[in-house]
Motif scaffolding. Structure first.
Motif, short mmCIF file in Angstrom:
data_model
loop_
_atom_site.label_atom_id
_atom_site.label_comp_id
_atom_site.label_asym_id
_atom_site.label_seq_id
_atom_site.Cartn_x
_atom_site.Cartn_y
_atom_site.Cartn_z
N ALA A 282 -37.46 -51.36 -158.59
CA ALA A 282 -37.15 -50.19 -159.43
C ALA A 282 -35.72 -50.22 -159.94
O ALA A 282 -35.47 -49.97 -161.12
CB ALA A 282 -37.41 -48.90 -158.66
N ALA B 101 -40.10 -51.91 -152.86
CA ALA B 101 -40.30 -51.35 -154.20
C ALA B 101 -39.01 -50.82 -154.82
O ALA B 101 -38.79 -50.94 -156.02
CB ALA B 101 -41.35 -50.25 -154.17
N HIS B 102 -38.14 -50.24 -153.98
CA HIS B 102 -36.89 -49.69 -154.52
C HIS B 102 -36.03 -50.77 -155.17
O HIS B 102 -35.33 -50.52 -156.14
CB HIS B 102 -36.11 -48.95 -153.43
N PRO C 141 -43.09 -43.72 -158.15
CA PRO C 141 -43.04 -44.68 -157.05
C PRO C 141 -44.33 -45.48 -156.83
O PRO C 141 -44.27 -46.68 -156.55
CB PRO C 141 -42.73 -43.82 -155.82
N TYR C 142 -45.47 -44.85 -156.98
CA TYR C 142 -46.72 -45.54 -156.69
C TYR C 142 -46.88 -46.82 -157.50
O TYR C 142 -47.44 -47.80 -157.01
CB TYR C 142 -47.92 -44.61 -156.95
N HIS D 123 -42.30 -51.66 -148.99
CA HIS D 123 -40.96 -51.16 -148.67
C HIS D 123 -39.86 -51.80 -149.54
O HIS D 123 -38.72 -51.34 -149.51
CB HIS D 123 -40.64 -51.33 -147.18
N THR E 98 -44.89 -49.14 -158.25
CA THR E 98 -44.30 -50.32 -157.63
C THR E 98 -44.62 -50.41 -156.14
O THR E 98 -44.73 -51.51 -155.59
CB THR E 98 -42.77 -50.36 -157.83
N GLU E 99 -44.79 -49.28 -155.47
CA GLU E 99 -45.02 -49.30 -154.03
C GLU E 99 -46.34 -49.95 -153.64
O GLU E 99 -46.42 -50.63 -152.61
CB GLU E 99 -44.95 -47.88 -153.46
N ASN F 293 -44.07 -37.33 -156.69
CA ASN F 293 -44.84 -38.42 -157.29
C ASN F 293 -44.20 -38.93 -158.57
O ASN F 293 -44.56 -40.01 -159.06
CB ASN F 293 -46.28 -37.98 -157.56
N GLU F 294 -43.29 -38.16 -159.10
CA GLU F 294 -42.50 -38.55 -160.27
C GLU F 294 -41.24 -37.71 -160.29
O GLU F 294 -41.30 -36.49 -160.11
CB GLU F 294 -43.31 -38.34 -161.56
N TYR G 136 -39.07 -41.94 -162.40
CA TYR G 136 -39.65 -43.02 -161.61
C TYR G 136 -40.97 -42.51 -161.01
O TYR G 136 -41.03 -41.40 -160.49
CB TYR G 136 -38.69 -43.43 -160.51
N GLY H 29 -42.52 -48.95 -163.63
CA GLY H 29 -42.53 -47.73 -162.82
C GLY H 29 -41.82 -46.54 -163.45
O GLY H 29 -41.67 -45.52 -162.80
#
Length: 176
Positions: free
Chosen positions: A101, A97-98, A86-87, A95, A89-90, A144-145, A84, A23
């Motif tokens: 990461a 994913a964090h 997020p998409y 929920h 890993t999400e 988104n990043e 990062y 990610g």
């Protein structure tokens, strides 16, 4: 990068990543590096190359503000910034994913420590980054990043190291 798996959504690389999500993206600011112009760069893992993004006027001012005025970091030749996405890993972990990461970023940071030490350089992970300044520096949208973490890499001056030892005297005095 070592290998692409599945329908080109999973990559196997030299650093582990939960579910092969990877990610993170690596950006960096370069100063005083032979063969590279001062400015911002982006690492392209699938091609194993770097792309020059933009020159930076007054590099030290931009770096200082992006790293919460931690002026010691400005001595580094390269300051790595990890973004990062997020998409990545999400979509797989929802929920949670964090968690993936944060663990993955720990793996990446440790590899930078090991690689730096192996070639006689120093590094220090920095979580105190001003995200808005960092995102602007690398032209990221901040949603988104976005930048999460930084690591300056460079030669360690023995005199500076001796000064840093005195920084931790309070630990010895307090018996911590």
């Amino acid at each position: 990068m070592k290998q692409i798996r599945g329908k080109k959504y999973a990559t196997l690389r030299t650093v582990p990543s939960g579910g092969a999500r990877h990610g993170f993206e690596l950006y960096f600011v370069c100063q005083n590096v032979e063969g590279l112009d001062p400015g911002t760069y982006h690492y392209l893992p699938l091609k194993h190359c770097i792309e020059f993004l933009n020159p930076i006027d007054k590099v030290s001012d931009v770096l200082a503000s992006s790293l919460c005025d931690q002026l010691w970091a400005l001595k580094a030749n390269v300051i790595l910034y990890f973004s990062y996405v997020p998409y990545r890993t999400e979509w797989r972990y929802g929920h949670l994913a964090h968690r993936i990461a944060l663990v993955d970023l720990g793996h990446v940071g440790e590899n930078i420590y090991l690689a730096s030490t192996s070639i006689g350089l120093g590094t220090c992970g920095i979580g105190a980054c001003v995200t808005s300044i960092c995102d602007e520096m690398f032209e990221l949208d901040g949603e988104n990043e976005f930048i999460l973490y930084s690591q300056p890499v460079g030669k360690v001056n023995p005199e500076d190291f001796a000064k840093e030892k005195s920084f931790y005297e309070f630990v010895e005095k307090e018996g911590l």
